[in-house]
Design an enzyme around this catalytic site. Structure first.
Site, PDB file in Angstrom:
ATOM      1  N   SER A   1     -17.223  26.849  14.090  1.00 38.83           N
ATOM      2  CA  SER A   1     -18.596  27.087  13.653  1.00 38.83           C
ATOM      3  C   SER A   1     -19.326  27.999  14.638  1.00 38.83           C
ATOM      4  O   SER A   1     -20.500  28.286  14.446  1.00 38.83           O
ATOM      5  CB  SER A   1     -19.348  25.757  13.511  1.00 38.83           C
TER       6      SER A   1
ATOM      7  N   ASN B   1     -21.694  14.515  18.347  1.00 39.50           N
ATOM      8  CA  ASN B   1     -22.431  14.042  17.174  1.00 39.50           C
ATOM      9  C   ASN B   1     -23.930  13.869  17.460  1.00 39.50           C
ATOM     10  O   ASN B   1     -24.769  14.307  16.677  1.00 39.50           O
ATOM     11  CB  ASN B   1     -21.827  12.737  16.659  1.00 39.50           C
TER      12      ASN B   1
ATOM     13  N   THR C   1     -53.814  33.378 -19.399  1.00 44.64           N
ATOM     14  CA  THR C   1     -52.986  32.201 -19.691  1.00 44.64           C
ATOM     15  C   THR C   1     -51.998  32.695 -20.730  1.00 44.64           C
ATOM     16  O   THR C   1     -52.341  33.562 -21.549  1.00 44.64           O
ATOM     17  CB  THR C   1     -53.812  31.022 -20.256  1.00 44.64           C
ATOM     18  N   HIS C   2     -50.772  32.220 -20.681  1.00 44.53           N
ATOM     19  CA  HIS C   2     -49.709  32.726 -21.563  1.00 44.53           C
ATOM     20  C   HIS C   2     -49.531  34.233 -21.413  1.00 44.53           C
ATOM     21  O   HIS C   2     -49.125  34.909 -22.350  1.00 44.53           O
ATOM     22  CB  HIS C   2     -49.996  32.395 -23.034  1.00 44.53           C
TER      23      HIS C   2
ATOM     24  N   SER D   1     -36.042  56.001  -6.077  1.00 43.03           N
ATOM     25  CA  SER D   1     -34.820  55.874  -6.878  1.00 43.03           C
ATOM     26  C   SER D   1     -33.892  57.034  -6.551  1.00 43.03           C
ATOM     27  O   SER D   1     -34.346  58.147  -6.303  1.00 43.03           O
ATOM     28  CB  SER D   1     -35.189  55.893  -8.362  1.00 43.03           C
TER      29      SER D   1
ATOM     30  N   LYS E   1     -39.924  57.835  -9.365  1.00 42.51           N
ATOM     31  CA  LYS E   1     -40.038  56.391  -9.110  1.00 42.51           C
ATOM     32  C   LYS E   1     -40.588  56.029  -7.735  1.00 42.51           C
ATOM     33  O   LYS E   1     -40.273  56.662  -6.744  1.00 42.51           O
ATOM     34  CB  LYS E   1     -38.657  55.759  -9.237  1.00 42.51           C
TER      35      LYS E   1
ATOM     36  N   ASN F   1     -40.705  52.260  -6.320  1.00 41.43           N
ATOM     37  CA  ASN F   1     -40.372  50.910  -6.780  1.00 41.43           C
ATOM     38  C   ASN F   1     -40.904  49.796  -5.881  1.00 41.43           C
ATOM     39  O   ASN F   1     -40.929  49.942  -4.664  1.00 41.43           O
ATOM     40  CB  ASN F   1     -38.853  50.770  -6.892  1.00 41.43           C
TER      41      ASN F   1
ATOM     42  N   GLU G   1     -39.701  42.487  -5.323  1.00 39.11           N
ATOM     43  CA  GLU G   1     -38.494  42.160  -6.110  1.00 39.11           C
ATOM     44  C   GLU G   1     -37.473  41.417  -5.259  1.00 39.11           C
ATOM     45  O   GLU G   1     -36.871  40.433  -5.695  1.00 39.11           O
ATOM     46  CB  GLU G   1     -37.864  43.433  -6.672  1.00 39.11           C
TER      47      GLU G   1
ATOM     48  N   TYR H   1     -21.158  10.030  11.350  1.00 36.51           N
ATOM     49  CA  TYR H   1     -20.929  11.474  11.335  1.00 36.51           C
ATOM     50  C   TYR H   1     -19.684  11.810  10.511  1.00 36.51           C
ATOM     51  O   TYR H   1     -18.661  11.130  10.586  1.00 36.51           O
ATOM     52  CB  TYR H   1     -20.755  12.019  12.764  1.00 36.51           C
TER      53      TYR H   1
ATOM     54  N   GLN I   1     -21.325  19.798   9.453  1.00 32.96           N
ATOM     55  CA  GLN I   1     -21.308  21.132  10.070  1.00 32.96           C
ATOM     56  C   GLN I   1     -21.807  22.190   9.078  1.00 32.96           C
ATOM     57  O   GLN I   1     -22.277  23.245   9.481  1.00 32.96           O
ATOM     58  CB  GLN I   1     -19.879  21.457  10.523  1.00 32.96           C
TER      59      GLN I   1
ATOM     60  N   LYS J   1     -25.724  23.992   8.814  1.00 33.52           N
ATOM     61  CA  LYS J   1     -26.402  25.005   9.629  1.00 33.52           C
ATOM     62  C   LYS J   1     -26.557  26.374   8.990  1.00 33.52           C
ATOM     63  O   LYS J   1     -27.623  26.993   9.111  1.00 33.52           O
ATOM     64  CB  LYS J   1     -25.679  25.133  10.968  1.00 33.52           C
TER      65      LYS J   1
HETATM   66  N1  ARG Z   1     -19.688  21.645  15.138  1.00 40.66           N
HETATM   67  C1  ARG Z   1     -20.044  20.325  14.789  1.00 40.66           C
HETATM   68  C2  ARG Z   1     -21.227  20.339  13.825  1.00 40.66           C
HETATM   69  O1  ARG Z   1     -21.808  21.349  13.681  1.00 40.66           O
HETATM   70  C3  ARG Z   1     -20.420  19.554  15.984  1.00 40.66           C
HETATM   71  C4  ARG Z   1     -20.059  18.109  15.931  1.00 40.66           C
HETATM   72  C5  ARG Z   1     -18.615  17.952  15.817  1.00 40.66           C
HETATM   73  N2  ARG Z   1     -18.222  16.610  16.014  1.00 40.66           N
HETATM   74  C6  ARG Z   1     -16.978  16.223  15.810  1.00 40.66           C
HETATM   75  N3  ARG Z   1     -16.703  15.020  16.067  1.00 40.66           N
HETATM   76  N4  ARG Z   1     -16.071  17.036  15.336  1.00 40.66           N
HETATM   77  O2  ARG Z   1     -21.537  19.366  13.196  1.00 40.66           O
END
Ligand code: ARG
Length: 456
Positions: A23, A110, A155-156, A277, A283, A285, A290, A317, A322, A325
């Site tokens: 990660s 954790n 409205t509408h 464009s 154009k 835009n 958008e 956990y 993970q 994020k």
């Molecule tokens: N990279 C993990 C997360 O984002 C951290 C915790 C990992 N814990 C484990 N026991 N593998 O959640």
């Protein structure tokens, strides 16, 4: 590279597993918070006499040097080290040796990652709420500048009743102030420290959790270790508040796109906030609104994402967490970018009052005012509504607007109608009559602007 957890393993992780489980590609963004958390945890270990003063000092100095290097782009990340927590611990060991080996005492990734994410989000809530205030200020400035412009309220998507442009803009200010309030409300549920929960059962060392929380500026400490390491409700709340905020930005964007079309032609967007464009030279835009409307889909998706990740998780956990994020970072960036660029767009937008007034004069926008006029002459509203309906029907047949009918024509429908009808059905007369708290009468809008300025 040897893993920090390699002890019970006799074979190396397969390369594809390493790539699948890492990660660091995105959680490196937590480095500042991870180091902050580690320094506070080291303080806890020091007070529990698990670290000597000397070891504590070395750890803090080492962590700070790592932070500097990452900030300056001088730190090398490697997927073999999985995540930000392992990177920092490995680097600390390389830099200060033995003392670093004690840092993870009474802690797990954790409770560490839960702490990091909460610290990160607390920061970002303040950033986003500040950006919301800046955006509201830009909206308010335009509303204050254009207190006399009238446009048709719809409205509408049909012409309904005339309103002041300032009143219309203030409607959005209300939405964004509610959004800011939502961010402030959920802050208290982010502001809870999980450290000390360790893997799931709580640390086996006499750590003073309150002292650590104080150092990290957390308001309270978590009540239950199992809950603390597996709770991501605060991310659901944030994603939800962000999705509602994007919904508001998207609705505003939709109106800007309509207003910018040749059919409405109410606004001129600045050249610096529009794009051209590649094929059609004429154009200009409205790409910013958008894209904002489009990016709303991502943020709503991020809300569904976190809800779905969490829905089947047993305590405590699970690695699924993970996955919390990327959508979090994505939402924070998307909301911030949209607010920032729309602020610039709003500061530079030009309104076309003549076009708005012409549109308001069409579509019998003051038909309700005609009915209200009859009510003031003691005709019950339902009957007034029916008479007005017949007048509108007649006017459509004659190809006339309400103010194009003569007094004798009016009197054919009701002898109660006198010369003052023309004032009552004028745009200004209609606006003027909405003298109620929260209404569009100029005096009410002026007072609302004053209140909004104070609230922002
Ligand atoms: N990279 C993990 C997360 O984002 C951290 C915790 C990992 N814990 C484990 N026991 N593998 O959640």
């Amino acid at each position: 590279m040897s893993k920090l957890w390699s002890g019970r393993f006799s074979a190396d992780t397969a390369k594809e597993v390493q790539n699948f489980t890492e990660s660091i590609s995105w959680d490196w963004q937590l480095y500042r918070y991870d180091i902050q958390g580690s320094i506070a945890h080291a303080g806890g270990l020091r007070r529990a006499k698990i670290l000597t003063a000397q070891e504590y000092k070395k750890i803090v100095a080492g962590l700070k040097s790592i932070e500097r290097d990452i900030a300056q782009g001088k730190f090398e990340f490697n997927t073999a080290l999985e995540d930000i927590h392992m990177h920092i611990e490995a680097a600390l060991t390389a830099r200060i040796g033995a003392a670093a080996q004690k840092l993870h005492t009474g802690r797990s990734r954790n409770d560490q990652v839960a702490t990091d994410v909460r610290l990160y989000l607390k920061d970002k809530l303040i950033l986003l709420s500040g950006q919301l205030s800046v955006f509201c200020t830009a909206l308010l400035a335009q509303a204050e500048k254009h207190q006399t412009i009238i446009l048709p309220g719809l409205t509408h998507l049909q012409i309904a009743q005339p309103v002041l442009l300032a009143h219309h803009i203030l409607a959005y200010v209300e939405m964004f102030l509610r959004d800011r309030q939502r961010l402030a409300d959920l802050y208290s549920r982010v502001d809870v420290m999980p450290l000390g929960s360790a893997a799931l059962a709580g640390a086996a060392y006499p750590l003073d959790r309150r002292a650590v929380a104080k150092e990290l500026d957390f308001a309270v400490i978590s009540e239950n270790s199992l809950d603390a390491v597996s709770d991501r409700d605060f991310l659901v709340e944030f994603q939800s508040a962000a999705a509602i905020l994007m919904l508001h930005l998207s609705r505003l964007s939709e109106e800007l796109i309509l207003w910018n079309s040749a059919q409405f032609d109410y606004v001129e967007l600045a050249d610096s906030y529009t794009t051209g464009s590649s094929i059609m030279p004429q154009k200009k835009n409205p790409d910013i609104p958008e894209l904002t409307r489009g990016k709303t889909g991502r943020v709503i998706g991020n809300l569904i994402n976190i809800l779905t990740v969490l829905k089947g998780l047993p305590l405590a956990y699970n690695r699924d967490l993970q996955e919390d994020k990327q959508p979090l970072f994505d939402t924070v960036k998307t909301v911030f970018d949209c607010l920032q660029v729309l602020t610039g767009l709003w500061r530079t937008i030009q309104f076309k009052p003549a076009k708005m007034a012409a549109a308001a004069a069409k579509g019998f926008a003051t038909a309700t005012d005609l009915a209200d006029y009859l009510v003031r002459r003691n005709i019950p509203f339902r009957e007034a509504h029916a008479i007005t309906g017949r007048i509108v029907h007649y006017a459509i047949e004659q190809g006339k607007a309400l103010d194009g009918l003569t007094l004798p024509e009016y009197q054919r429908f009701s002898p109660q109608i006198a010369k003052d009808i023309y004032k009552a059905i004028s745009l200004a007369g209609s606006i003027q009559s909405r003298q109620i708290y929260g209404g569009t009468a100029p005096a009410q809008v002026a007072a609302a602007l004053e209140r909004a300025r104070k609230r922002i």
